[in-house]
Design a protein around this motif. Structure first.
Motif, PDB file in Angstrom:
ATOM      1  N   LEU A 262      -9.431   2.248   1.713  1.00  0.00           N
ATOM      2  CA  LEU A 262      -8.179   2.958   1.990  1.00  0.00           C
ATOM      3  C   LEU A 262      -8.360   4.476   1.914  1.00  0.00           C
ATOM      4  CD1 LEU A 262      -5.669   0.688   0.096  1.00  0.00           C
ATOM      5  CD2 LEU A 262      -5.765   1.061   2.537  1.00  0.00           C
TER       6      LEU A 262
ATOM      7  N   PHE B 109      -2.968  -4.854   6.823  1.00  0.00           N
ATOM      8  CA  PHE B 109      -3.740  -4.534   5.617  1.00  0.00           C
ATOM      9  C   PHE B 109      -4.400  -5.791   5.065  1.00  0.00           C
ATOM     10  CE2 PHE B 109       0.002  -1.758   5.944  1.00  0.00           C
ATOM     11  CZ  PHE B 109      -0.645  -0.557   6.184  1.00  0.00           C
TER      12      PHE B 109
ATOM     13  N   ILE C  65       0.827  -1.191   0.000  1.00  0.00           N
ATOM     14  CA  ILE C  65       0.000   0.000   0.000  1.00  0.00           C
ATOM     15  C   ILE C  65       0.870   1.252   0.000  1.00  0.00           C
ATOM     16  CG2 ILE C  65      -1.915   1.137   1.242  1.00  0.00           C
ATOM     17  CD1 ILE C  65      -2.593  -1.760   1.024  1.00  0.00           C
TER      18      ILE C  65
ATOM     19  N   ALA D 202     -11.106  -2.246  -1.146  1.00  0.00           N
ATOM     20  CA  ALA D 202     -10.345  -1.915   0.063  1.00  0.00           C
ATOM     21  C   ALA D 202     -10.672  -0.518   0.565  1.00  0.00           C
ATOM     22  CB  ALA D 202      -8.854  -2.034  -0.216  1.00  0.00           C
TER      23      ALA D 202
END
Ligand code: C2E
Ligand code: CA
Ligand code: CA
Ligand code: CA
Length: 276
Positions: free
Chosen positions: A276, A258, A47, A274
């Motif tokens: 994020l 994660f 990430i 995801a």
């Protein structure tokens, strides 16, 4: 006490024989596994916290053994090496990983793919093998990077340097894995064409308890940034570690906090959804 000592030795011998037997069995079973597609790459996201995106997928080999369950790669990569099956295994894994990445690419997910090469694979023929797989799967070379450890440089540094430069020439990136666990990482950074370093998880796991670990990570981040090398921290398991790393200037992170490694289709889903 003497008697106990003797028993211990016998036990150790027995155990050693058992382990040797198991390795032979596994080597045989690997031939079947390769034929039947039991060994496949899983993918763990890397990430970039600065942009809030998955930038890369590291392919990690998984052997789903029909009887033994999951056999860990640390164990079976060594067995593949000792039983002459490393090339066949790598060819299958790389092909499958590149095909998955090419498919994500076609679906609009432009993520890079990181692939582990063991030290023994940094030898003549590896560049042709990789470029062949890229050609056949249609994955652009710029989307691939290989992860190697320092041990790849030790025996034949001239050869390693040449092969890595050839890979670089194709457009394939080079990442130095397990950074900080070896001996002379610093000189390697100058000599070899390295685009990325991965700070070993042993440093990350000590971040919170040990002041020295944070200092080493901070110094590594400064070094990478001055050499214009991308830095990734691996093994991030806790929120505190993520935040400390981020505050130290480490944007790219990977770890169970994660996600763990997952099959290709699940990875694609994960990237799409995801939070994020
Ligand atoms: P590595 O390249 O250093 O891979 C990182 C290992 O850390 C992986 O273990 C990964 O599952 C694990 N990991 C990821 N996040 C976390 C975390 O937050 N906490 C902890 N404790 N661990 C985490 P894995 O998949 O068991 O692989 C072990 C090693 O086996 C790899 O270490 C790599 O050296 C080797 N390996 C795996 N796949 C391949 C492959 O296709 N080819 C080659 N040559 N080696 C491979
Ligand atoms: Ca790796
Ligand atoms: Ca590593
Ligand atoms: Ca490792």
């Amino acid at each position: 006490a003497k008697r106990q000592g003797r028993n211990t030795v016998q036990f150790a011998r027995h155990n050693y024989a058992l382990q040797a037997r198991q390795r032979l069995d596994l080597a045989d079973e690997m031939r079947v596994a390769l034929r039947e597609g039991q060994i496949t790459p899983y993918f763990q996201p890397i990430i970039d916290l600065g942009v809030g995106e998955v930038v890369c997928a590291e392919a990690l080999a998984r052997w789903r053994h029909p009887v033994r369950g999951f056999v860990p790669p640390d164990e079976f990569i060594g067995i593949a090496e000792d039983s002459g099956q490393l090339d066949a295994l790598t060819d299958q894994l790389l092909r499958s990983a590149c095909a998955a990445a090419a498919q994500w690419h076609a679906a609009g997910l432009n993520r890079r793919l990181a692939f582990n090469l063991s030290a023994r694979q940094v030898r003549p023929g590896v560049v042709e093998m990789i470029s062949g797989v890229l050609r056949e799967t249609g994955l652009p070379a710029q989307r691939l990077e290989v992860e190697i450890t320092e041990s790849a440089f030790i025996e034949r540094p001239e050869l390693a340097e040449r092969l890595l430069r050839e890979l670089r020439g194709l457009g394939v990136g080079v990442a130095l894995d397990d950074f900080g666990t070896g001996y002379s990482s610093l000189s390697y950074l100058l000599r070899f064409p390295i685009d990325k370093i991965k700070v070993d998880k042993s440093f990350v796991s000590q971040l919170e308890g040990q002041r020295q670990a944070a200092k080493i990570v901070a110094a590594t981040i400064a070094l990478a940034s001055s050499l214009e090398i991308t830095l990734v921290a691996e093994g991030v398991e806790r929120l505190g570690q993520m935040l400390t790393l981020y505050e130290l200037g480490c944007r790219q992170q990977q770890g169970w906090l994660f996600a763990k490694a997952m099959p290709a289709a699940e990875f694609e889903q994960w990237v799409r959804s995801a939070p994020l």
